[in-house]
Design an enzyme around this catalytic site. Structure first.
Site, PDB file in Angstrom:
ATOM      1  CB  THR A   1      27.742  47.292  23.974  1.00 23.87           C
ATOM      2  OG1 THR A   1      28.974  46.965  23.320  1.00 23.87           O
ATOM      3  CG2 THR A   1      26.632  46.393  23.439  1.00 23.87           C
TER       4      THR A   1
ATOM      5  CE  LYS B   1      30.098  44.226  21.314  1.00 26.40           C
ATOM      6  NZ  LYS B   1      30.524  45.288  22.215  1.00 26.40           N
TER       7      LYS B   1
ATOM      8  CE  LYS C   1      26.035  46.912  28.690  1.00 26.12           C
ATOM      9  NZ  LYS C   1      26.811  47.420  27.509  1.00 26.12           N
TER      10      LYS C   1
END
Length: 292
Positions: free
Chosen positions: A96, A171, A239
């Protein structure tokens, strides 16, 4: 098929196991070599750098921690993927990461007569182990079609969402949704416990109605068992949420719920739980998993 895999963490390790079981020829690299030892015992071949993995492989998968790690793996001048001859190869980043970096990798790959797919996944450690991952892909359809047999081996759902970067954008949408279900699930447990309810009965009841969701089904049992091992690290979720908020800002979007979730997970990390699983959010109310 000769497949390279760079990054054999919690999820990457399980994915490599599936590919070995499918009789592919695997070449692996991980910053901590010992995390590949059992994979090598089962038939994979260790290589000393991403460059060496790439030189041996037709397909090269990467699954590392942060965008800066992706940048290093691909662009290190001496040992990176692009320091090898990538002509005719397909490079697939399962990390990701940012849509911008995915687009940059795609352009570099094209310039070097290769192609790339950004293909972040969802499903956590269980999805990787059970080969039921959801794979969100950006890139060319031809490359996606060539990868379908591999995606089918490691995932349950695999969809091409558009050109380079679109997998990462999808995502981000996924993580925005999960942020809401994780905070909702946590507050639900805190509330139900404070009200004196039997939590197992509450979970059974909610699972049969409109409150049912993946986070509740998969993480509530871990919380009640005081199991905070990382199917997905707190630090990696932070993150992801930061990337989502940065991308939203670029599009002039305000996402207050996602901002709040990021702040709560930052608070959790600051208390020393960044290497726990995301279900550790409950520790903001129940220190060390103990119900108050």
């Amino acid at each position: 098929m000769k497949i390279g895999f760079i990054g054999t963490g919690v999820m990457g390790h399980a994915i490599v196991e599936h590919l070995i079981a499918a009789k592919h020829e695997l070449y692996v690299y991980n910053r901590t070599k010992s995390k590949t030892d059992d994979l090598v015992e089962n038939g994979a071949t260790w290589k000393e750098s991403p460059k060496e993995v790439t030189e041996e492989s037709d397909l090269v998968f990467t699954m590392v921690g942060y965008p800066k790690d992706v940048q290093e793996v691909y662009y290190n001048e001496d040992k990176g993927i692009f320091s090898a001859n990538v002509t005719g190869k397909i490079l697939i980043d399962l990390t990701t990461s940012t849509p911008t970096l995915a687009e940059e990798i795609y352009q570099t790959a094209r310039e070097k007569q290769a192609t790339s797919l950004d293909a972040p996944v969802s499903g956590g450690d269980l999805g990787a182990k059970n080969a039921t991952l959801t794979i969100m892909v950006g890139g060319d359809k031809e490359a996606f079609d060539r990868l379908l047999p591999i995606f089918k081996r490691i995932g349950k759902t695999y969809t091409l969402h558009g050109g380079a970067g679109k997998g990462q954008h999808t995502k981000m949408a996924n993580q925005i949704m999960i942020a809401g279900t994780m905070t909702g699930m946590t507050e639900m447990l805190v509330y139900a416990n404070k009200a004196g309810l039997d939590l197992d009965k509450v979970l059974d009841t909610l699972a049969g109605g409109s409150a049912a969701n993946w986070s509740m089904s998969n993480y509530s049992p871990r919380i009640l068992a005081k199991n905070f091992s990382p199917g997905f690290f707190v630090k990696h979720f932070i993150k992801d949420l930061k990337i989502a908020l940065e991308e939203a800002e670029k599009m002039s979007l305000d996402l207050p719920n996602t901002k709040l979730a990021e702040q709560l997970y930052e608070k959790l990390a600051n208390q020393g739980y960044e290497n726990d699983g995301t279900q550790a959010l409950i520790k903001l109310w129940w220190p060390e998993g103990k119900k108050s």
